[in-house]
Design a protein around this motif. Structure first.
Motif, PDB file in Angstrom:
ATOM      1  N   LYS A 180       0.840  -1.189   0.000  1.00 13.96           N
ATOM      2  CA  LYS A 180       0.000   0.000   0.000  1.00 13.96           C
ATOM      3  C   LYS A 180       0.876   1.242   0.000  1.00 13.96           C
ATOM      4  O   LYS A 180       1.746   1.416   0.857  1.00 13.96           O
ATOM      5  CB  LYS A 180      -0.913   0.002   1.232  1.00 13.96           C
ATOM      6  N   LEU A 181       0.656   2.108  -0.983  1.00 15.75           N
ATOM      7  CA  LEU A 181       1.444   3.331  -1.107  1.00 15.75           C
ATOM      8  C   LEU A 181       0.720   4.479  -0.418  1.00 15.75           C
ATOM      9  O   LEU A 181      -0.502   4.612  -0.527  1.00 15.75           O
ATOM     10  CB  LEU A 181       1.677   3.662  -2.578  1.00 15.75           C
ATOM     11  N   SER A 182       1.481   5.318   0.274  1.00 19.59           N
ATOM     12  CA  SER A 182       0.869   6.468   0.944  1.00 19.59           C
ATOM     13  C   SER A 182       0.595   7.587  -0.054  1.00 19.59           C
ATOM     14  O   SER A 182      -0.492   8.160  -0.086  1.00 19.59           O
ATOM     15  CB  SER A 182       1.775   6.971   2.068  1.00 19.59           C
ATOM     16  N   LYS A 183       1.596   7.888  -0.887  1.00 22.64           N
ATOM     17  CA  LYS A 183       1.445   8.907  -1.928  1.00 22.64           C
ATOM     18  C   LYS A 183       2.615   8.773  -2.892  1.00 22.64           C
ATOM     19  O   LYS A 183       3.775   8.767  -2.478  1.00 22.64           O
ATOM     20  CB  LYS A 183       1.428  10.312  -1.316  1.00 22.64           C
ATOM     21  N   VAL A 184       2.308   8.654  -4.175  1.00 19.17           N
ATOM     22  CA  VAL A 184       3.359   8.535  -5.186  1.00 19.17           C
ATOM     23  C   VAL A 184       3.892   9.932  -5.499  1.00 19.17           C
ATOM     24  O   VAL A 184       3.143  10.814  -5.912  1.00 19.17           O
ATOM     25  CB  VAL A 184       2.834   7.867  -6.468  1.00 19.17           C
ATOM     26  N   LEU A 185       5.192  10.116  -5.294  1.00 14.12           N
ATOM     27  CA  LEU A 185       5.804  11.422  -5.532  1.00 14.12           C
ATOM     28  C   LEU A 185       6.513  11.494  -6.878  1.00 14.12           C
ATOM     29  O   LEU A 185       6.633  12.572  -7.460  1.00 14.12           O
ATOM     30  CB  LEU A 185       6.801  11.745  -4.416  1.00 14.12           C
ATOM     31  N   ARG A 239      -0.847  10.426  -6.580  1.00 11.97           N
ATOM     32  CA  ARG A 239      -1.904   9.515  -6.152  1.00 11.97           C
ATOM     33  C   ARG A 239      -1.720   9.088  -4.697  1.00 11.97           C
ATOM     34  O   ARG A 239      -0.613   8.792  -4.262  1.00 11.97           O
ATOM     35  CB  ARG A 239      -1.925   8.270  -7.037  1.00 11.97           C
ATOM     36  N   THR A 240      -2.827   9.047  -3.980  1.00  9.39           N
ATOM     37  CA  THR A 240      -2.806   8.621  -2.579  1.00  9.39           C
ATOM     38  C   THR A 240      -3.648   7.368  -2.374  1.00  9.39           C
ATOM     39  O   THR A 240      -3.968   7.011  -1.249  1.00  9.39           O
ATOM     40  CB  THR A 240      -3.355   9.746  -1.681  1.00  9.39           C
ATOM     41  N   ASP A 241      -4.012   6.706  -3.461  1.00  3.44           N
ATOM     42  CA  ASP A 241      -4.961   5.591  -3.376  1.00  3.44           C
ATOM     43  C   ASP A 241      -4.482   4.391  -4.185  1.00  3.44           C
ATOM     44  O   ASP A 241      -5.273   3.694  -4.797  1.00  3.44           O
ATOM     45  CB  ASP A 241      -6.331   6.041  -3.893  1.00  3.44           C
TER      46      ASP A 241
END
Length: 731
Positions: free
Chosen positions: A189-194, A239-241
């Motif tokens: 699970k990714l928190s937020k792709v930078l 993206r945060t999802d």
């Protein structure tokens, strides 16, 4: 007695025939024996099996590689054989797995009295496919639909159904379209792709840092049981999802994300270096009109600063060092986040000022992020993240003069918002952690301070975006039309270098004045049209509505000599050299193109834009294709004498010196020759400024003066499209 003997004989014959048939059925045929021998060797990893293969079969054949490396086959049984040609048989065998069996064919042929395996079963290896159980077949063998990027493949699963994790990306191996191996990938699970880099083979997450990937990562969205392929590395940044699915070595292979138009935290803008318009900064100094913080999320470091204090970030041996008044406070290899408090605005200072008390840029809303460059630890990347609507506050006045008025600015706001939303799914700036940059390469951002009328235009069109069907439109816009716009497909090529490209139904050539005329692809019609200086065009308030430029032969030769090789190297498919009488090929441009002998427009678009130009010199004939390439090659700049600039005469009487590019491809060429036929001067007469596709900004202004509403202007430039609010309904 004779009858009894005859019946005995008949019975004996039948019995003998039955026995012979049984023996024949039980005893394998030569092709079957060849396959049996091959499979015996295969299951014991005996290299003598290569002696049974025809020479054309590669020893690294996927079927052999699978059998040797993973050993999925435990036993086998020859099922049947069938002649398919003279001396050629297809032998079908049942290969038993640890659980289940598959049926596979082998082609066997006779050569010089011996039987050899001619073709082996096919094998397909998917490093990441999404299985969907179809449940159409009875019994244990179940059909499974595999999603692999944009493709779908229906296959058979002989394994127990519980081996398939429905809708879970998995590594899958098929033999003759039957699953023999499946390994569900591990979700992260990714928190937020930078950031996401195909070349660098990584994804950067806000909390997890960089995660290695295979590079070409397919992205999907799943709603209920409906799977939608989004593209390679598509729409990841911000993206945060999202969930990344990794193999046993922790390498990311695919991503599943929610299909949303806008990332939760808004748009991410790459801030370029104002000194050279490059991506990297040697260092960055930041201040704020309110208290602000600088922090990292990984191996957390946090510092708070007062309004007006100046911090500086520089690369150092440990990553990026944070300084205040020349004193080093901390150093980290991880991304720094600079955030204002209480609605403050951050400012980036000019590093070359003797005093840094004043900002060299307009203050920024939102957050500034500073990261090390992927390939150069001596350079910094700066990204500004803010809401989409706030981003438009400075895009709109940077792209369109505010004197055009509220209605025109509303159209610009809609076009810019539509453009930005399409960029959310683009991969272009993903390695830098951004969706767009702040220059004309995307949309000009923060070059002009927020203006009340532009803010009003954004607010009063909040969320309005152009749609064609259920897709956000490609809202192309440009400065000035000549009185006619161009077709999209007659201006740009596609990613496979096809030109003209595919038509876009709402980006079409159409008149930009209250009348109608024939298409302008005809040279005579086009010349007559451009020569109408008093045309009642919507763009007539632009200085570039009509223009002309005259160059001496040697001046134009120098410009062509400089620019033709540059364009050829950047787009070799669209700068060709004539070979023989009529064939044009890709070829390096000679160092000396020779003396200019002729210039001929050989193809125009429906709206009159040049699509192909032939340049004839004493050293060759060159074909330049596409409007931008033509405009660049015919650049009206004096490279022979910098003290005598080439003058471009505009519609309003103004004169532009050494204009950096031919204003548009809506132009015709007049060649002036002496009595011997040698070219002395070339005059190029045209109209418009920009590529000519979609919305003309000066045309928008002209229509607004005629009383058109922003909705009517939008429909005029993007026919067949609708305005929808992305903050309402399913969007």
């Amino acid at each position: 007695m004779k009858k009894i003997r005859f019946s005995h004989i008949l019975i004996s014959i039948v019995l003998i025939a039955t026995v012979l048939l049984a023996v024949f059925m039980l005893y394998p045929s030569p092709p079957e024996r060849a396959v049996k021998q091959f499979l015996d060797y295969l299951l014991t990893a005996d290299k003598r099996l290569y002696n049974l293969l025809e020479r054309h079969i590669d020893k690294a054949h996927p079927f052999l590689k699978l059998a040797f490396e993973q050993a999925p086959f435990k036993n086998f049984k020859i099922a049947e054989s069938k002649s398919i040609a003279k001396g050629v048989y297809r032998v079908r065998a049942l290969l038993c797995l640890e659980q289940g069996c598959i049926s596979v064919p082998f082609t066997v042929a006779q050569t010089n009295g011996k039987w050899y395996i001619q073709y082996l079963p096919s094998v397909i290896h998917f490093s990441a496919a999404i299985p969907v159980m179809e449940n159409r077949s009875s019994g244990r063998s179940t059909e499974v639909l595999l999603y692999v990027a944009q493709d779908r493949l229906l296959c058979t699963n002989p394994l127990p159904p519980d081996r398939i994790q429905n809708l879970t990306p998995s590594e899958i191996i098929l033999v003759e379209n039957q699953i023999v191996y499946i390994n569900p990938l591990k979700p992260v699970k990714l928190s937020k792709v930078l950031a996401a880099s195909r070349l660098g083979r990584y994804i950067e997450d806000a909390r997890l840092g960089r995660i290695p990937t295979t590079g070409d990562i397919p992205v999907y969205s799943i709603k209920d049981t409906s799977i939608s392929y989004q593209g390679i590395m598509s729409g990841l940044v911000g993206r945060t999802d999202s969930t990344l699915f990794c193999d046993n070595d922790g390498i990311g292979r695919t991503i599943i994300t929610q299909d949303q138009l806008i990332p939760r935290d808004g748009i991410r803008v790459l801030i370029k270096n104002k000194e050279d318009n490059g991506v990297l900064h040697s260092q960055i100094s930041i201040t704020c009109n309110a208290d602000f913080t600088a922090q990292t999320l990984i191996q957390p470091v946090s510092h708070t600063f007062k309004a007006g204090e100046v911090i500086t970030l520089k690369p150092d041996a440990e990553g990026m060092a944070l300084y205040l008044n020349g004193r080093k406070l901390a150093s980290s290899p991880n991304r720094w986040y600079i955030r204002p408090m209480e609605g403050g605005r951050l400012s980036i200072l000019d590093n070359h000022r003797s005093s840094r008390k004043k900002s060299s840029s307009i203050p920024y809303r939102g957050t500034l992020e500073v990261a090390l460059d992927d390939n150069n630890n001596d350079g910094l990347i700066v990204v500004n993240e803010l809401s989409l609507e706030e981003y438009l506050y400075t895009v709109v006045p940077s792209e369109m003069p505010i004197k055009f008025g509220l209605e025109a600015l509303k159209v610009q706001a809609i076009a810019s918002r539509s453009y930005a939303i399409r960029c959310f799914k683009s991969e272009g700036y993903a390695p830098f952690g951004a969706h767009v940059d702040d220059s004309t390469a995307s949309q000009v951002y923060n070059s002009i301070a927020e203006q009340p009328i532009a803010v009003q235009a954004v607010d009063e069109t909040r969320g309005l975006v152009g749609f064609f069907g259920d897709q956000v439109i490609d809202a192309r816009f440009f400065s000035t039309s000549c009185g006619y716009t161009a077709n999209f497909h007659e201006v740009w090529s596609d990613k496979n270098n096809r030109f003209p490209s595919q038509e876009v139904p709402y980006l079409i050539a159409k008149p930009q004045f209250p009348s109608n005329i024939p298409d302008l692809h005809n040279e005579e019609n086009f010349r007559a049209f451009i020569n109408q200086k008093d045309l009642d065009g919507y763009d007539r308030f632009s200085p570039f509505f009509r223009w002309s430029v005259t160059m001496k032969r040697k001046e134009l030769e120098a410009s062509i000599q400089r620019n033709l090789p540059l364009v050829q190297r950047s787009e070799p498919a669209f700068v060709l050299t004539r070979k023989g009488e009529s064939e044009f090929v890709q070829q390096e441009i000679p160092q000396d193109i020779g003396e200019l002998q002729n210039l001929v427009v050989t193809r125009r678009g429906q709206g009159g834009n040049m699509m192909e130009l032939e340049i004839t010199t004493t050293h060759g004939v060159f074909k330049v294709i596409k409007e931008y390439n033509i405009r660049k090659v015919l650049q009206p700049v004096n490279y022979l004498d910098s003290n005598r600039p080439i003058k471009l005469y505009c519609y309003d009487g103004s004169v532009r010196d050494n204009f950096p590019i031919l204003p548009s491809a809506f132009a015709y060429i007049d060649i002036h020759r002496n009595s011997e036929g040698t070219i002395e001067e070339i005059t190029i007469s045209g109209g418009g400024y920009g590529h000519g596709v979609g919305m003309s900004q000066y045309g928008t202004y002209g229509l607004s003066l005629l009383g058109y509403s922003f909705e009517q202007i939008f429909q005029h430039f993007y026919p067949g499209c609708q305005l929808k609010n992305i903050y309402e309904g399913r969007f």
